[in-house]
Design a protein around this motif. Structure first.
Motif, PDB file in Angstrom:
ATOM      1  N   ASN A 174      -5.339   0.189  -9.650  1.00 16.10           N
ATOM      2  CA  ASN A 174      -6.426  -0.870  -9.855  1.00 16.10           C
ATOM      3  C   ASN A 174      -7.265  -0.186  -8.621  1.00 16.10           C
ATOM      4  O   ASN A 174      -8.707  -0.344  -8.803  1.00 16.10           O
ATOM      5  N   THR A 175      -7.085   0.437  -7.336  1.00 17.58           N
ATOM      6  CA  THR A 175      -7.907   0.748  -6.291  1.00 17.58           C
ATOM      7  C   THR A 175      -8.700   2.044  -6.915  1.00 17.58           C
ATOM      8  O   THR A 175     -10.184   2.088  -6.695  1.00 17.58           O
ATOM      9  N   ILE A 176      -8.079   3.076  -7.562  1.00 15.12           N
ATOM     10  CA  ILE A 176      -8.667   4.221  -8.146  1.00 15.12           C
ATOM     11  C   ILE A 176      -9.612   3.761  -9.064  1.00 15.12           C
ATOM     12  O   ILE A 176     -10.599   4.188  -9.220  1.00 15.12           O
ATOM     13  N   GLU A 177      -9.196   2.717  -9.994  1.00 19.14           N
ATOM     14  CA  GLU A 177     -10.279   2.194 -10.913  1.00 19.14           C
ATOM     15  C   GLU A 177     -11.562   1.716 -10.667  1.00 19.14           C
ATOM     16  O   GLU A 177     -12.402   1.765 -10.968  1.00 19.14           O
ATOM     17  N   MET A 178     -11.342   0.638  -9.280  1.00 23.56           N
ATOM     18  CA  MET A 178     -12.166  -0.007  -8.742  1.00 23.56           C
ATOM     19  C   MET A 178     -13.285   1.163  -8.250  1.00 23.56           C
ATOM     20  O   MET A 178     -14.499   1.114  -8.048  1.00 23.56           O
ATOM     21  N   LEU A 220       6.878  -0.847  -8.457  1.00 26.46           N
ATOM     22  CA  LEU A 220       5.852  -1.079  -9.543  1.00 26.46           C
ATOM     23  C   LEU A 220       4.623  -1.751  -9.149  1.00 26.46           C
ATOM     24  O   LEU A 220       3.625  -1.609  -9.609  1.00 26.46           O
ATOM     25  N   ASP A 221       4.761  -2.750  -8.353  1.00 28.91           N
ATOM     26  CA  ASP A 221       3.597  -3.464  -7.518  1.00 28.91           C
ATOM     27  C   ASP A 221       2.681  -2.751  -6.906  1.00 28.91           C
ATOM     28  O   ASP A 221       1.401  -2.729  -7.127  1.00 28.91           O
ATOM     29  N   ASP A 222       3.037  -2.057  -6.178  1.00 32.92           N
ATOM     30  CA  ASP A 222       2.259  -0.823  -5.280  1.00 32.92           C
ATOM     31  C   ASP A 222       1.796   0.312  -6.094  1.00 32.92           C
ATOM     32  O   ASP A 222       0.600   0.444  -5.981  1.00 32.92           O
ATOM     33  N   LEU A 223       2.628   0.637  -7.109  1.00 33.10           N
ATOM     34  CA  LEU A 223       1.688   1.533  -8.125  1.00 33.10           C
ATOM     35  C   LEU A 223       0.656   0.981  -8.682  1.00 33.10           C
ATOM     36  O   LEU A 223      -0.613   1.525  -9.132  1.00 33.10           O
ATOM     37  N   LEU A 224       0.825  -0.238  -9.266  1.00 30.10           N
ATOM     38  CA  LEU A 224      -0.211  -1.123 -10.165  1.00 30.10           C
ATOM     39  C   LEU A 224      -1.385  -1.231  -9.013  1.00 30.10           C
ATOM     40  O   LEU A 224      -2.710  -0.960  -9.570  1.00 30.10           O
ATOM     41  N   SER A 225      -1.281  -1.538  -7.878  1.00 34.50           N
ATOM     42  CA  SER A 225      -2.070  -1.856  -6.856  1.00 34.50           C
ATOM     43  C   SER A 225      -3.006  -0.586  -6.697  1.00 34.50           C
ATOM     44  O   SER A 225      -4.259  -0.548  -6.728  1.00 34.50           O
ATOM     45  N   PHE A 272       0.312   8.021  -4.932  1.00 36.05           N
ATOM     46  CA  PHE A 272       1.308   7.702  -6.087  1.00 36.05           C
ATOM     47  C   PHE A 272       2.449   8.725  -6.134  1.00 36.05           C
ATOM     48  O   PHE A 272       3.463   7.947  -6.293  1.00 36.05           O
ATOM     49  N   THR A 273       2.548   9.701  -5.887  1.00 38.60           N
ATOM     50  CA  THR A 273       3.742  10.578  -5.728  1.00 38.60           C
ATOM     51  C   THR A 273       4.670  10.048  -4.879  1.00 38.60           C
ATOM     52  O   THR A 273       6.024  10.188  -5.084  1.00 38.60           O
ATOM     53  N   LYS A 274       4.320   9.840  -3.656  1.00 42.43           N
ATOM     54  CA  LYS A 274       5.192   9.138  -2.537  1.00 42.43           C
ATOM     55  C   LYS A 274       5.839   8.006  -3.117  1.00 42.43           C
ATOM     56  O   LYS A 274       7.158   7.872  -2.941  1.00 42.43           O
ATOM     57  N   ILE A 275       4.995   7.164  -3.708  1.00 45.42           N
ATOM     58  CA  ILE A 275       5.689   5.606  -4.041  1.00 45.42           C
ATOM     59  C   ILE A 275       6.674   6.144  -5.180  1.00 45.42           C
ATOM     60  O   ILE A 275       7.793   5.444  -5.401  1.00 45.42           O
ATOM     61  N   ALA A 276       6.291   7.007  -6.083  1.00 43.00           N
ATOM     62  CA  ALA A 276       7.070   7.258  -7.291  1.00 43.00           C
ATOM     63  C   ALA A 276       8.455   8.079  -6.784  1.00 43.00           C
ATOM     64  O   ALA A 276       9.554   7.972  -7.336  1.00 43.00           O
ATOM     65  N   SER A 277       8.336   8.954  -5.861  1.00 44.16           N
ATOM     66  CA  SER A 277       9.610   9.797  -5.215  1.00 44.16           C
ATOM     67  C   SER A 277      10.539   8.570  -4.483  1.00 44.16           C
ATOM     68  O   SER A 277      11.819   8.770  -4.736  1.00 44.16           O
ATOM     69  N   ASP A 278       9.871   7.709  -3.827  1.00 42.19           N
ATOM     70  CA  ASP A 278      10.791   6.728  -3.312  1.00 42.19           C
ATOM     71  C   ASP A 278      11.491   5.802  -4.236  1.00 42.19           C
ATOM     72  O   ASP A 278      12.574   5.483  -4.145  1.00 42.19           O
ATOM     73  N   ALA A 279      10.939   5.476  -5.619  1.00 44.11           N
ATOM     74  CA  ALA A 279      11.445   4.856  -6.607  1.00 44.11           C
ATOM     75  C   ALA A 279      12.505   5.617  -7.225  1.00 44.11           C
ATOM     76  O   ALA A 279      13.614   5.279  -7.396  1.00 44.11           O
ATOM     77  N   GLU A 280      12.290   7.083  -7.318  1.00 44.06           N
ATOM     78  CA  GLU A 280      13.112   8.057  -7.774  1.00 44.06           C
ATOM     79  C   GLU A 280      14.590   7.874  -7.106  1.00 44.06           C
ATOM     80  O   GLU A 280      15.497   8.279  -7.511  1.00 44.06           O
ATOM     81  N   ASP A 281      14.345   8.066  -5.852  1.00 43.21           N
ATOM     82  CA  ASP A 281      15.449   7.985  -4.854  1.00 43.21           C
ATOM     83  C   ASP A 281      16.370   6.619  -5.032  1.00 43.21           C
ATOM     84  O   ASP A 281      17.741   7.029  -5.079  1.00 43.21           O
ATOM     85  N   LYS A 282      15.909   5.648  -5.300  1.00 47.59           N
ATOM     86  CA  LYS A 282      16.454   4.354  -5.570  1.00 47.59           C
ATOM     87  C   LYS A 282      17.283   4.564  -6.949  1.00 47.59           C
ATOM     88  O   LYS A 282      18.432   4.055  -7.115  1.00 47.59           O
ATOM     89  N   ASP A 311      -7.046   7.213   4.172  1.00 44.23           N
ATOM     90  CA  ASP A 311      -6.659   8.481   3.532  1.00 44.23           C
ATOM     91  C   ASP A 311      -6.550   8.356   2.066  1.00 44.23           C
ATOM     92  O   ASP A 311      -6.853   9.354   1.483  1.00 44.23           O
ATOM     93  N   MET A 312      -5.839   7.471   1.848  1.00 43.10           N
ATOM     94  CA  MET A 312      -5.541   7.234   0.499  1.00 43.10           C
ATOM     95  C   MET A 312      -6.892   6.922  -0.421  1.00 43.10           C
ATOM     96  O   MET A 312      -6.916   7.869  -1.517  1.00 43.10           O
ATOM     97  N   GLN A 313      -7.832   6.249   0.046  1.00 37.58           N
ATOM     98  CA  GLN A 313      -8.880   6.149  -0.777  1.00 37.58           C
ATOM     99  C   GLN A 313      -9.928   7.362  -0.533  1.00 37.58           C
ATOM    100  O   GLN A 313     -10.590   7.812  -1.637  1.00 37.58           O
TER     101      GLN A 313
END
Length: 737
Positions: free
Chosen positions: A487-491, A479-484, A447-457, A376-378
């Motif tokens: 990289n996926t969208i860039e690939m 940060l590692d998840d966001l970087l991954s 991206f939004t979901k990972i960033a929102s989870d990070a904002e909760d913390k 779904d993400m891809q």
């Protein structure tokens, strides 16, 4: 269960009847024994009474002779008084006793005990009659004497002489009759005793014989029953040892039954489970909340007023992760508990629990879900790549990596004081919120979901008070998840570009004759223009460098309009974003990132905090659709970004109230703040007038990002607002660094 009870009742019906008969025989024998004991007691009392009458008769005659020989002695002497008293008592006793013996009446002994005399035989009755006949002759003469015996003025010699003469004659007959009476009563009592002993012996023999028969018959029945029970138990044990699921029973005290399947020990990872409390087995292996919910759930299972199907849907132990705390045995695993009621008649007697190890199934589901999420993400990323200009994608990837690198560097920077740690927290919060805004604008919800989870913390760290360096370690995973993901969208973008370039090159190098032949056949137009229509905006030649800077910013209006509609849809609002300048504006390269971040935060802030819900707008006499105007223009050495909405404006009183609620100011201090001071608080980190945070706002970071970006660019920020009418932000940024 009712059928089983009926079978058991029939099986033990003969035993119950036999025991009842046995107890009845013993009861009858005991009752007969009590009766005969009473009869023997009365016969003994009768014998004693006849002996007493005989003795009393002898005493009467003796006392009469004694009085006659002592006649002339002072009647007040102790001797005479004692004899007269005894004579009077014995006379009354004989009279009463003869009547009681003859009629079977009640007598009282010297100790005051009362006895019911039995009815005597005819022979004994004749003996009593003879004795009573003689006594009736003697007794009146004695009474005549006793009448004046104590009167010194009256002579009683004649009466005494008559009583003595009559006693000489009657005593022989009385004694003989009483002797015969005693013998008859004794013989009768002896016969009764013999009969009683015989009956008792026969009764005991019958009871003993019945007991032997009972023992022989029912011991055999019990052996047969034990054999059947042993066979059934063996079958049950074989089943319990063979089944692959954990089976056990729970009582109302949540104790595990003595019998359970062998697989239960392996599944749960405990050896001795029989008799253990179910909550003790689970304690420490699931959360306290789940443990309390489990106890309440089982209590409801024992509640007959609650339907089993209804309460089963509330089962808290469905695919629950059971942690291994012993350090030995199996690892932590997912277990699925099923609870069923066990009835006895209509009462809930036990709860049958069926436990299955569903770890493999859960891990498979998780893997499938992860793969599905990745797919779904891809697809989401691919959709974004295909529908957004490469320049925007390139900017997003570049900005994302820049934000991640910046946050990573902030994490690496040393800092031990609370001021330094709080500064690090605010800086990371701003970058994470900016990154989330970029992703949300492109509808990259992963991206939004990972960033929102990070904002909760980050929000939790901001509210916890004292900070330490270890508190920031958990952010590295995000940060590692966001970087991954970046990289996926860039690939994906690179693969699409390569495919597009290869297709374009093949189209350009098609031989003329072949192309003409194909066109003549009407199959496909292989001209570059036709291929451009297929590929759309991703039309490059292989090896061609992409000059993103040559592209204009004419896409910005559609970009921000789409972004605004996306936020409004989530917030349940209606907005229309307009601009007269976005389609022609050329943003300076140095300010592109800054302008984008500021614009995203301004649009989000206007929709979340400024524009009212449609119902509120109509109540205020406004159209249900809110208007937002976003303008960008170059004026001399400055670049100006302005945004105006026709929403509810800034409510300064609400800001004061929120500051008091958050404990930043007391009520008196908040009342002293002017509008400029309140605006400064509105732009401070972590402050928001929204009660609950969501994906779009409420964390107090958006305006802080705007303030920080303006400050870093040496720009100016101006805010103008009218309550209930509008809010306008004007940001002036110098073009030159």
């Amino acid at each position: 269960m009712a059928t089983t009870n009926n079978i058991d009742n029939k099986r033990y019906q003969g035993l119950i009847i036999s025991i009842a008969l046995f107890l009845s025989l013993i009861g009858a024998l005991l009752a007969f024994t009590f009766y005969t004991s009473s009869l023997l007691e009365r016969n003994t009392a009768l014998i004693d009474q006849t002996n007493q009458v005989a003795n009393s008769a002898q005493a009467v005659i003796k006392d009469l002779f004694d009085l006659e020989s002592s006649y002339g002695e002072d009647i007040s002497s102790p001797h005479i008084q004692r004899v007269l008293t005894r004579l009077e008592e014995n006379t009354a006793l004989i009279t009463n006793s003869l009547s009681a013996i003859e009629q079977g009446g009640v007598i009282t002994d010297n100790l005051g005990n009362r006895y019911q005399l039995p009815n005597i035989s005819n022979d004994a009755r004749l003996d009593v009659a003879e004795a009573k006949e003689q006594w009736n002759v003697l007794e009146p003469k004695i009474q005549t004497y006793l009448k004046d015996a104590n009167n010194i003025m009256v002579s009683s010699a004649d009466e005494l002489a008559q009583a003595v003469d009559q006693a000489k004659t009657s005593s022989l007959f009385i004694n003989e009759s009483l002797d015969k009476l005693t013998r008859d009563v004794f013989s009768n009592a002896e016969r009764q005793a013999t009969t009683i002993r015989l009956i008792q012996v026969l009764g005991v023999a019958a009871i003993f014989a019945y007991f032997l028969i009972f023992v022989f018959f029912f011991v055999r029945r019990l052996r047969e029953t034990d054999a059947e029970a042993l066979a059934a138990r063996r079958e049950t044990q074989e089943i319990m040892q063979t089944v692959n699921t954990g089976l056990f029973l729970l009582d109302k005290d949540l104790k595990i039954g003595q019998q359970h399947s062998r697989a239960l020990n392996k599944i749960v990872g405990e050896e001795n489970l029989a008799g253990e409390n179910f909550t003790n087995v689970l304690r420490g292996r699931i959360s306290d909340k789940d443990l309390n919910t489990t106890k309440q759930f089982i209590e409801q299972l024992y509640n007959p007023r609650v339907k089993e199907k209804l309460v089963d849907s509330l089962n808290p132990l469905t695919k629950v992760l059971l942690h291994n705390t012993s350090g030995t045995g199996s690892d932590s695993r997912f277990l699925d508990f099923k609870f069923s009621r066990v009835y006895e008649d209509k009462d809930i007697a036990r709860i049958l629990v069926n436990v299955n190890d569903v770890s493999d199934a859960v891990y498979l589901e998780q893997r499938l879900e992860k793969e599905r999420s990745q797919n779904d993400m891809q697809i989401e990323m691919l959709t974004t790549i295909l529908n957004v200009k490469p320049k925007v994608i390139h900017e997003f990837i570049s900005n994302t990596k820049a934000h991640i690198e910046k946050m990573n560097n902030i994490l690496k920077n040393p800092g031990s004081s609370q001021y330094e740690l709080e500064a690090k927290l605010k800086a990371i919060y701003r970058d994470m919120h900016s990154l989330k805004g970029d992703a949300s604008a492109l509808k990259l919800h992963s991206f939004t979901k990972i960033a929102s989870d990070a904002e909760d913390k980050l929000s939790a760290l901001q509210n916890q008070g004292a900070l330490s360096g270890n508190d920031f370690l958990q952010l590295a995973v995000h940060l590692d998840d966001l970087l991954s993901l970046s990289n996926t969208i860039e690939m994906l973008g690179e693969r699409i570009n390569q495919t597009s370039a290869a297709s374009t090159k093949a189209a350009h190098t098609t031989p003329t004759a072949t192309a003409a032949g194909v066109r003549a056949a009407g199959a496909i137009d292989s001209t570059p223009q036709a291929n451009s229509q297929v590929i759309g905006s991703l039309d490059f030649d292989e090896g061609e460098d992409i000059d993103l800077d040559d592209e204009s910013d004419s896409h910005l209006l559609a970009y921000y309009q789409d972004f605004a509609q996306d936020i409004a849809s989530r917030q349940g609002k209606e907005v229309q974003l307009n601009s007269a300048t976005l389609e022609q504006v050329q943003i300076p390269e140095r300010l592109k990132k800054t302008v984008k971040e500021i614009s995203i935060q301004l649009v989000r802030n206007a929709i979340v905090h400024g524009i009212e819900p449609p119902t509120d707008r109509r109540s205020a006499g406004k159209p249900s659709t809110g208007n937002i105007s976003l303008e960008m223009q170059s004026v001399g050495q400055d670049f100006i970004v302005s945004l105006q909405d026709d929403g509810q404006g800034i409510d300064y009183d609400s800001i004061r109230q929120k500051l008091v609620e958050l404990g930043r100011f007391s009520l008196e201090e908040a009342e002293q703040l002017d509008r400029n001071q309140l605006l400064k608080q509105l732009f401070s980190s972590g402050f928001s007038t929204k009660d609950e945070a969501d994906e779009d706002g409420g964390r107090g970071v958006g305006l802080d990002i705007i303030k920080t970006q303006v400050k870093e660019s040496n720009g100016k920020l101006n805010v103008n607002s009218e309550l209930g009418e509008m809010t306008r932000f004007v940001i002036t940024l110098p073009k030159a660094s």
